[in-house]
Design a protein around this motif. Structure first.
Motif, PDB file in Angstrom:
ATOM      1  N   GLY A   1       0.793  -1.214   0.000  1.00  0.00           N
ATOM      2  CA  GLY A   1       0.000   0.000   0.000  1.00  0.00           C
ATOM      3  C   GLY A   1       0.829   1.269   0.000  1.00  0.00           C
ATOM      4  N   PRO A   2       1.781   1.406   0.933  1.00  0.00           N
ATOM      5  CA  PRO A   2       2.614   2.620   0.935  1.00  0.00           C
ATOM      6  C   PRO A   2       3.378   2.823  -0.366  1.00  0.00           C
ATOM      7  CG  PRO A   2       2.794   1.476   3.037  1.00  0.00           C
ATOM      8  CD  PRO A   2       2.028   0.567   2.125  1.00  0.00           C
TER       9      PRO A   2
ATOM     10  N   ALA B   1       2.366   1.931  -3.299  1.00  0.00           N
ATOM     11  CA  ALA B   1       1.389   2.384  -4.294  1.00  0.00           C
ATOM     12  C   ALA B   1       1.184   3.891  -4.193  1.00  0.00           C
ATOM     13  CB  ALA B   1       0.067   1.648  -4.105  1.00  0.00           C
ATOM     14  N   VAL B   2       1.061   4.386  -2.968  1.00  0.00           N
ATOM     15  CA  VAL B   2       0.899   5.830  -2.780  1.00  0.00           C
ATOM     16  C   VAL B   2       2.143   6.563  -3.248  1.00  0.00           C
ATOM     17  CG1 VAL B   2       0.545   7.671  -1.094  1.00  0.00           C
ATOM     18  CG2 VAL B   2      -0.711   5.507  -0.859  1.00  0.00           C
TER      19      VAL B   2
ATOM     20  N   LEU C   1      -5.295  -1.032  -8.775  1.00  0.00           N
ATOM     21  CA  LEU C   1      -5.031  -1.363  -7.370  1.00  0.00           C
ATOM     22  C   LEU C   1      -5.687  -2.667  -6.953  1.00  0.00           C
ATOM     23  CD1 LEU C   1      -4.017  -0.402  -4.510  1.00  0.00           C
ATOM     24  CD2 LEU C   1      -6.263   0.691  -4.258  1.00  0.00           C
TER      25      LEU C   1
ATOM     26  N   LEU D   1      -1.117  -1.031   3.985  1.00  0.00           N
ATOM     27  CA  LEU D   1      -2.270  -0.133   4.102  1.00  0.00           C
ATOM     28  C   LEU D   1      -3.490  -0.839   3.527  1.00  0.00           C
ATOM     29  CD1 LEU D   1      -1.055   3.394   2.866  1.00  0.00           C
ATOM     30  CD2 LEU D   1      -1.768   2.813   5.190  1.00  0.00           C
TER      31      LEU D   1
ATOM     32  N   VAL E   1      -5.369   3.595   0.815  1.00  0.00           N
ATOM     33  CA  VAL E   1      -4.567   3.906  -0.369  1.00  0.00           C
ATOM     34  C   VAL E   1      -5.340   4.834  -1.301  1.00  0.00           C
ATOM     35  CG1 VAL E   1      -3.502   2.956  -2.451  1.00  0.00           C
ATOM     36  CG2 VAL E   1      -3.236   1.772  -0.268  1.00  0.00           C
TER      37      VAL E   1
ATOM     38  N   GLN F   1      -5.450   8.352   0.176  1.00  0.00           N
ATOM     39  CA  GLN F   1      -4.156   9.042   0.142  1.00  0.00           C
ATOM     40  C   GLN F   1      -3.768   9.430  -1.283  1.00  0.00           C
ATOM     41  OE1 GLN F   1      -0.900   7.470   2.411  1.00  0.00           O
ATOM     42  NE2 GLN F   1      -2.191   6.815   4.109  1.00  0.00           N
TER      43      GLN F   1
END
Length: 225
Positions: free
Chosen positions: A43-44, A46-47, A60, A67, A72, A75
């Protein structure tokens, strides 16, 4: 004179399974209009990749370390608002669909879709970003989402509000007709429309629901001797 080619659609892939990322990349890259510019397995990541690369679309997966998918989506919406998040998952779950669309995802697709459907969905969210969200889920999920969608009450007309206010004052149909200079049949028709719009079953029920919705003021209490 030929029209200039459209710019490529820049895509990031976020899935914790490398094999799945490879498969989606191969599907997209058979179309010259797509280019995969980044990948993430958490998740992090991806952001971060969306913030750094500003892709047009983030594909996604729902279940990744670090996350939750909804976090996600939120954010990315705050940090890379030009990136449209398309959820691609195995989970045909109406509650999850609702959560992610509320968070800001523009499409929810099942991994059982065909390549052409995936390509069409990604193109659509880029070219028509203000259109309604895209769903590729089961009919049962769509029906449940429709049942969960809040129903708005159609607005009462000015005359219906007048009839309702006089009804709340405990006037009879005949008295309301005389007060408004209309026929008693017209009063009954207005009441029928009011009941339908408020989903009410009686005069008392209509008054209660209209008061709760602040369409009319509560009736004054009779003085106590």
């Amino acid at each position: 004179m030929t029209a200039p080619d459209r710019p490529q659609i820049r895509v990031c892939l976020a899935d914790d399974h490398a094999l799945m990322r490879d498969g989606i990349r191969e599907m997209l890259c058979t179309d010259a209009k797509f280019t995969v510019v980044g990948e993430a397995s958490t998740g992090p990541e991806a952001v971060a990749v969306c913030v750094r690369l500003r892709p047009d679309v983030l594909l996604l997966d729902v279940e990744m370390p670090g996350l939750g998918a909804a976090a996600v989506v939120r954010q990315v919406g705050r940090s890379a608002p030009q990136t449209r998040v398309v959820v691609v998952t195995m989970h045909d779950d109406p509650d999850l669909v609702s959560e992610l669309l509320t968070a800001g995802a523009v499409a929810y697709l099942l991994k059982t879709i065909l390549r052409d459907e995936l390509v069409a969905a990604v193109r659509s969210v880029v070219r028509r970003p203000v259109q309604n969200v895209l769903l590729a889920v089961s009919r049962a999920t769509v029906e449940r989402l429709d049942r969960q969608r809040p129903r708005t009450t159609p607005p009462l007309t000015g005359r219906e509000l007048e009839v309702l206010r006089l009804t709340a004052e405990a006037l009879s149909n005949a008295q309301i007709a005389g007060r408004l200079c209309i026929t008693e049949a017209t009063v009954k028709r207005h009441l029928t429309n009011i009941y339908a719009k408020l989903h009410a079953v009686s005069r008392v029920d209509a008054i209660r629901k209209a008061t709760a919705a602040r369409l009319i003021k509560p009736a004054p209490q009779a003085p106590v001797n």
